[in-house]
Design a protein around this motif. Sequence first.
Motif, PDB file in Angstrom:
ATOM      1  N   THR A 153       0.895  -1.029  -0.146  1.00 43.98           N
ATOM      2  CA  THR A 153      -0.062   0.112   0.329  1.00 43.98           C
ATOM      3  C   THR A 153       1.059   1.278   0.024  1.00 43.98           C
ATOM      4  OG1 THR A 153      -0.089   0.341   2.346  1.00 43.98           O
ATOM      5  CG2 THR A 153      -1.652  -1.289   1.542  1.00 43.98           C
ATOM      6  N   LEU A 154       0.436   2.350  -0.538  1.00 44.45           N
ATOM      7  CA  LEU A 154       1.120   3.548  -0.513  1.00 44.45           C
ATOM      8  C   LEU A 154       1.253   4.233   0.815  1.00 44.45           C
ATOM      9  CD1 LEU A 154      -0.404   5.167  -3.669  1.00 44.45           C
ATOM     10  CD2 LEU A 154       1.495   3.608  -3.352  1.00 44.45           C
ATOM     11  N   ALA A 155       0.744   3.615   1.769  1.00 44.46           N
ATOM     12  CA  ALA A 155       0.820   4.200   3.139  1.00 44.46           C
ATOM     13  C   ALA A 155       2.501   3.618   3.551  1.00 44.46           C
ATOM     14  CB  ALA A 155       0.084   3.324   4.232  1.00 44.46           C
ATOM     15  N   MET A 156       3.015   2.406   2.942  1.00 46.04           N
ATOM     16  CA  MET A 156       4.066   1.858   3.489  1.00 46.04           C
ATOM     17  C   MET A 156       5.311   1.758   2.137  1.00 46.04           C
ATOM     18  SD  MET A 156       4.057   1.218   6.627  1.00 46.04           S
ATOM     19  CE  MET A 156       5.285   0.254   6.872  1.00 46.04           C
ATOM     20  N   GLN A 157       4.866   2.204   0.897  1.00 42.87           N
ATOM     21  CA  GLN A 157       5.991   1.983  -0.185  1.00 42.87           C
ATOM     22  C   GLN A 157       5.547   3.107  -1.182  1.00 42.87           C
ATOM     23  OE1 GLN A 157       4.767  -2.135  -2.297  1.00 42.87           O
ATOM     24  NE2 GLN A 157       6.581  -1.086  -3.392  1.00 42.87           N
ATOM     25  N   GLY A 158       6.477   3.453  -1.847  1.00 45.27           N
ATOM     26  CA  GLY A 158       6.211   4.717  -2.969  1.00 45.27           C
ATOM     27  C   GLY A 158       5.862   3.556  -4.195  1.00 45.27           C
ATOM     28  N   PHE A 395     -17.627   8.309  -1.386  1.00 45.16           N
ATOM     29  CA  PHE A 395     -17.906   7.190  -0.350  1.00 45.16           C
ATOM     30  C   PHE A 395     -17.082   7.628   0.993  1.00 45.16           C
ATOM     31  CE2 PHE A 395     -18.960   5.639  -4.705  1.00 45.16           C
ATOM     32  CZ  PHE A 395     -20.075   4.725  -4.385  1.00 45.16           C
ATOM     33  N   ARG A 396     -17.795   7.514   2.147  1.00 46.16           N
ATOM     34  CA  ARG A 396     -16.952   7.789   3.448  1.00 46.16           C
ATOM     35  C   ARG A 396     -16.988   6.815   4.232  1.00 46.16           C
ATOM     36  NH1 ARG A 396     -16.218  13.681   2.632  1.00 46.16           N
ATOM     37  NH2 ARG A 396     -17.642  14.199   1.141  1.00 46.16           N
ATOM     38  N   ILE A 397     -15.895   6.747   5.103  1.00 44.47           N
ATOM     39  CA  ILE A 397     -15.999   6.088   6.324  1.00 44.47           C
ATOM     40  C   ILE A 397     -15.814   7.008   7.642  1.00 44.47           C
ATOM     41  CG2 ILE A 397     -14.736   4.240   7.803  1.00 44.47           C
ATOM     42  CD1 ILE A 397     -13.959   2.918   5.184  1.00 44.47           C
ATOM     43  N   ASN A 398     -16.972   7.152   8.420  1.00 43.98           N
ATOM     44  CA  ASN A 398     -16.558   8.039   9.558  1.00 43.98           C
ATOM     45  C   ASN A 398     -16.340   9.648   9.101  1.00 43.98           C
ATOM     46  OD1 ASN A 398     -17.089   6.246  11.713  1.00 43.98           O
ATOM     47  ND2 ASN A 398     -15.131   6.119  12.021  1.00 43.98           N
ATOM     48  N   GLY A 399     -17.144   9.783   7.879  1.00 39.00           N
ATOM     49  CA  GLY A 399     -17.155  11.214   7.466  1.00 39.00           C
ATOM     50  C   GLY A 399     -15.828  11.579   6.472  1.00 39.00           C
ATOM     51  N   GLU A 400     -14.810  10.791   6.596  1.00 39.30           N
ATOM     52  CA  GLU A 400     -13.779  10.905   5.746  1.00 39.30           C
ATOM     53  C   GLU A 400     -13.661  10.241   4.571  1.00 39.30           C
ATOM     54  OE1 GLU A 400     -10.642  12.101   9.182  1.00 39.30           O
ATOM     55  OE2 GLU A 400     -10.226  10.203   8.378  1.00 39.30           O
ATOM     56  N   ALA A 401     -13.122  10.696   3.417  1.00 34.57           N
ATOM     57  CA  ALA A 401     -12.759  10.163   1.964  1.00 34.57           C
ATOM     58  C   ALA A 401     -11.253  10.176   1.793  1.00 34.57           C
ATOM     59  CB  ALA A 401     -13.676  10.913   1.102  1.00 34.57           C
ATOM     60  N   PHE A 402     -10.936   8.799   1.686  1.00 34.81           N
ATOM     61  CA  PHE A 402      -9.601   8.551   1.278  1.00 34.81           C
ATOM     62  C   PHE A 402      -9.235   9.485  -0.093  1.00 34.81           C
ATOM     63  CE2 PHE A 402      -6.238   6.192  -1.332  1.00 34.81           C
ATOM     64  CZ  PHE A 402      -5.444   5.953  -0.093  1.00 34.81           C
ATOM     65  N   PRO A 403      -7.964   9.924  -0.119  1.00 33.33           N
ATOM     66  CA  PRO A 403      -6.932   9.965   0.691  1.00 33.33           C
ATOM     67  C   PRO A 403      -6.902  11.138   1.852  1.00 33.33           C
ATOM     68  CG  PRO A 403      -6.383  11.251  -1.362  1.00 33.33           C
ATOM     69  CD  PRO A 403      -7.844  10.849  -1.417  1.00 33.33           C
ATOM     70  N   ASP A 404      -7.894  11.858   1.943  1.00 32.46           N
ATOM     71  CA  ASP A 404      -7.836  12.720   3.163  1.00 32.46           C
ATOM     72  C   ASP A 404      -8.388  12.174   4.598  1.00 32.46           C
ATOM     73  OD1 ASP A 404      -6.965  14.884   1.611  1.00 32.46           O
ATOM     74  OD2 ASP A 404      -9.255  14.787   0.613  1.00 32.46           O
ATOM     75  N   ILE A 405      -7.509  11.281   4.945  1.00 36.58           N
ATOM     76  CA  ILE A 405      -8.017  10.416   6.047  1.00 36.58           C
ATOM     77  C   ILE A 405      -7.044  10.496   7.264  1.00 36.58           C
ATOM     78  CG2 ILE A 405      -9.214   8.727   4.860  1.00 36.58           C
ATOM     79  CD1 ILE A 405      -6.440   7.102   5.358  1.00 36.58           C
ATOM     80  N   PHE A 473       1.637  -7.791  12.293  1.00 37.20           N
ATOM     81  CA  PHE A 473       2.802  -6.802  12.345  1.00 37.20           C
ATOM     82  C   PHE A 473       2.643  -5.466  12.681  1.00 37.20           C
ATOM     83  CE2 PHE A 473       4.424 -10.404   9.736  1.00 37.20           C
ATOM     84  CZ  PHE A 473       5.647 -10.657  10.112  1.00 37.20           C
ATOM     85  N   PRO A 474       3.416  -4.582  13.360  1.00 37.87           N
ATOM     86  CA  PRO A 474       3.232  -3.231  13.282  1.00 37.87           C
ATOM     87  C   PRO A 474       3.353  -2.481  12.173  1.00 37.87           C
ATOM     88  CG  PRO A 474       5.389  -3.704  14.061  1.00 37.87           C
ATOM     89  CD  PRO A 474       4.759  -4.730  13.821  1.00 37.87           C
ATOM     90  N   GLY A 475       2.966  -1.198  12.200  1.00 33.06           N
ATOM     91  CA  GLY A 475       3.106  -0.316  10.796  1.00 33.06           C
ATOM     92  C   GLY A 475       1.471   0.170  10.453  1.00 33.06           C
ATOM     93  N   MET A 476       1.648   0.748   9.325  1.00 30.99           N
ATOM     94  CA  MET A 476       0.590   1.500   8.536  1.00 30.99           C
ATOM     95  C   MET A 476      -0.334   0.206   7.912  1.00 30.99           C
ATOM     96  SD  MET A 476       0.627   4.512   9.527  1.00 30.99           S
ATOM     97  CE  MET A 476       0.840   6.277   8.930  1.00 30.99           C
ATOM     98  N   TRP A 477      -1.651   0.335   8.367  1.00 31.82           N
ATOM     99  CA  TRP A 477      -2.519  -0.667   7.373  1.00 31.82           C
ATOM    100  C   TRP A 477      -3.748  -0.231   6.852  1.00 31.82           C
ATOM    101  CZ3 TRP A 477      -0.352  -4.912   6.503  1.00 31.82           C
ATOM    102  CH2 TRP A 477       0.743  -5.846   7.530  1.00 31.82           C
TER     103      TRP A 477
END
Length: 499
Positions: A153-158, A395-405, A473-477
Amino acid sequence: MDAKQREGGRRALDRVSWLLPLGLLLVALGWACGSAHDGGMDHGGHGGHGGHAGMPPRVMDLPPSEGTLDGAAFVDRDPDPRVIEVDLEARPAEVEYLPGRKTTVWTYNGSVPGPRLEARVGDRVVVNFRNALPEATTLHWHGLRVPAEMDGTLAMQGPIPPGGSFRYSFELRDTGTFWYHPHVRSDVQVETGLYGTIIGRGEGEPTAAAEHTLVLDDVWLKEDGSFAANDMNSLMVGRQGNVLLVNGRPRPIATVRAGERQRWRFVNAANARYFRLALPGQKLTLIGGDGGLLEAPREVDELLLVPGERADVLITPRGAPGSTLDLVSLPYERGHMTGMLPTANVMRLHYSPEPALTPEPVPASLRSIPANPEPVRTRSFKLTEEMASGKEPVFRINGEAFPDITHLEAKLGETELWDVENDTEMDHPFHLHGFFFQVVSRGGVAEPSRAWKDTVNVPAKSTVRLSVRFDGFPGMWMYHCHILEHGERGMMGGLHVSP
Ligand code: C2O
Ligand code: CU
Ligand code: CU
């Protein structure tokens, strides 16, 4: 509509579908084009719509296709039996989905699906990945507990640019049926053919005379074989196709012998289609799902497989030697009239001429799955949609829309309860990366048995409660709706798991 009415509607539709005349091919083609134009999107115009934007195209009734049922196998470059090393190149290729027509697809190593990887728990898997596509991509290992920096995912790799490469390396921890696909523009890239499977093998699996991994997909093609453009309906309910594929082939043939058990591992790699699978007149024995085997086998008449999900099934077909039977996908209403589409043929079973065998009993229990520890907190996830006339849906989760999360904070080793509340008019398949969960209840009804899952359907206007254990594992998921148009249009969130 209540559940009963829905069910009744489905049955009526099933009956109607059998009455449809053969030779739907031309009708279906005309219909698909018609609906694309109705949406007003085929040539780029974002026509206004007020909640309804036509319907997905109808599936063409193509003839059964000869050839091997299984997809491509993998080539292991490493002589060490505990290391699987594979070269994977993402590149365009031409295939024939419609008889006599060429379709340009994106592939791993030239085939759809890409090579079927296999390893045993404890093996190291190394994938030397090269991007020969005209755009950036990544590889995500759907369902596998891999280190976060290997999760694609782009949270962890370019993003891996055109011409670029990346070496994915992880230890295989989990038994079951998993799959890999890109996590950049996944709606476009997966639709265009980028997906493959990885099987994790362990001890004590039930035996079968044959095993097949069956990757289900659908593509929306124009008459000339090229991909149709999205219309507003595809963006709203997710892109459904007019051609169903099993391992990259429309309606392939599975040879079976009456009374002889086979094991089928289904993967739903479609962007948005819900497969409601049935073998008319026969039972399916469900033995596993996303995260490996269930505690005990379950006999079912049908099986709902939502995008991203897997099902591990034993079938012991009954039927006359030499006869045929179709595996079908029954209508399913997941919102916005998607259930109006008729039953479609998925795969053809061909009974060998050999005499029927006496079926062997299925083991009564498969493994034990421990209950998750007590949760340390409860979180709520509210799924919402926003349809504005003349605009793409959001589409939103808890009012937020990716990538503004905002990333949630969680701690490795803890267990949490997640209430996923679907406040929209359609179902959403909710998927979590990096960790398995157990479904606690659906719509307030306690789940009858335990299973490890990473993708679960959350029906319209209902809540599904999950118990998530952070034992990887820890990290961004990431977590997101696996209707890829929804995930890419906001319904995706992030989670930071600290050690
Ligand atoms: Cu199939 Cu983000 O996953
Ligand atoms: Cu995933
Ligand atoms: Cu969704």
